[in-house]
Scaffold this active site. Structure first.
Site, short mmCIF file in Angstrom:
data_model
loop_
_atom_site.label_atom_id
_atom_site.label_comp_id
_atom_site.label_asym_id
_atom_site.label_seq_id
_atom_site.Cartn_x
_atom_site.Cartn_y
_atom_site.Cartn_z
N ASP A 8 0.81 -1.24 0.00
CA ASP A 8 0.00 0.00 0.00
C ASP A 8 0.84 1.29 0.00
O ASP A 8 0.55 2.21 0.78
CB ASP A 8 -0.97 0.00 1.20
CG ASP A 8 -1.96 -1.17 1.15
OD1 ASP A 8 -1.85 -2.02 0.25
OD2 ASP A 8 -2.83 -1.22 2.04
N CYS A 34 -1.89 -2.87 7.56
CA CYS A 34 -1.79 -3.75 6.39
C CYS A 34 -0.46 -4.49 6.30
O CYS A 34 -0.42 -5.63 5.83
CB CYS A 34 -2.09 -2.96 5.13
SG CYS A 34 -3.84 -2.45 5.09
N LYS A 79 -6.98 -4.91 -3.33
CA LYS A 79 -7.71 -5.51 -2.20
C LYS A 79 -8.65 -4.48 -1.61
O LYS A 79 -8.49 -3.28 -1.86
CB LYS A 79 -6.72 -5.98 -1.13
CG LYS A 79 -5.94 -4.84 -0.49
CD LYS A 79 -4.90 -5.36 0.48
CE LYS A 79 -4.08 -4.24 1.08
NZ LYS A 79 -4.86 -3.33 1.98
C1 VGL Z 1 -4.67 0.47 5.74
C2 VGL Z 1 -6.28 1.20 7.21
C3 VGL Z 1 -7.25 1.09 6.24
C4 VGL Z 1 -3.23 0.15 5.50
C5 VGL Z 1 -5.63 0.35 4.76
O1 VGL Z 1 -2.81 0.14 4.33
O2 VGL Z 1 -2.51 -0.08 6.49
N1 VGL Z 1 -5.01 0.89 6.97
N2 VGL Z 1 -6.91 0.66 5.02
#
Ligand code: VGL
Ligand code: ZN
Length: 208
Positions: A8, A153, A108
């Site tokens: 991410d 994540c 995702k």
């Molecule tokens: C994430 C919170 C919500 C992350 C993704 O990438 O850590 N955290 N969505």
């Protein structure tokens, strides 16, 4: 076969993004060095990719504010600000990340009824993404995990890698990662270590 998983590394989790992680953008040059000189056979990246009505968004729950606790499909759920909405700049990878070098991108978080912190499966473990299958098909034996955010994540991806890829050596690259909450980061590192994830720095990898 050695693989890297970049979790991410998107605008939404960098300064100026909708769910900015402090100093999140600082992982980008470290990730690029790992991509170039880490000795990986396979480079993968995950991308948080939510529909605009995703149930993890506080905006979908009347009376809830971002970072409140709430519920999603009967499970406790952090209420996040709207973030990484499909097709918006917030969901794009950081512009300086060397995405051309990535062999496989795993999106995702597309199901509005469940969140998906892990790049491998939804939080309720019902639906798998294709990532474990891809890494198995590549006969990966070592997986290094880094990115954003350490306490969400990245942690859940590393823990799932241990569970879902038996026999694969999993490492967390600390300086190529940043987290949301300082206490949460410490707890996440302890949890990963307890599960058998090795905690390393990029310099250890680049020196090999
Ligand atoms: C994430 C919170 C919500 C992350 C993704 O990438 O850590 N955290 N969505
Ligand atoms: Zn998300």
């Amino acid at each position: 076969m050695k693989a890297l998983l970049l979790v991410d590394i998107q605008n939404g989790f960098c300064p100026g993004g909708n769910l900015a992680v402090a100093h999140g953008d600082e992982v980008v040059p470290v990730a690029n060095r790992l991509i170039a000189d880490g000795g990986y056979d396979v480079i993968t990246a995950s991308q948080d990719w939510h529909p605009a009505n995703h149930g993890s968004f506080a905006s979908q729950h009347p009376g809830k504010k971002p970072f409140d606790m709430g519920e999603l499909s009967g499970q406790p759920q952090v209420m996040w600000p709207d973030h990484c909405v499909q097709g918006t700049p917030d969901a794009e990878f950081h512009p300086d990340l060397d995405i051309d070098a990535v062999d496989y991108i795993q999106q995702k978080g597309e199901n509005p009824a469940v969140d998906s912190y892990s790049a491998f499966r939804d939080n309720d473990h019902a639906a798998l993404t294709g990532l474990a299958g891809y890494l198995r098909a590549q006969q990966v034996t070592e997986l290094d995990v880094c990115g954003l955010a350490t306490d969400y994540c990245v942690k859940f991806s590393a823990l799932d890698a241990v569970d879902m890829l038996p026999g694969v050596k999993v490492r967390f690259v600390e300086d190529a990662s940043r987290g949301i909450d300082p206490e949460g980061i410490k707890a996440a590192i302890a949890e990963m270590r307890a599960k058998g994830v090795e905690i390393v720095k990029s310099a250890d990898i680049l020196a090999d």
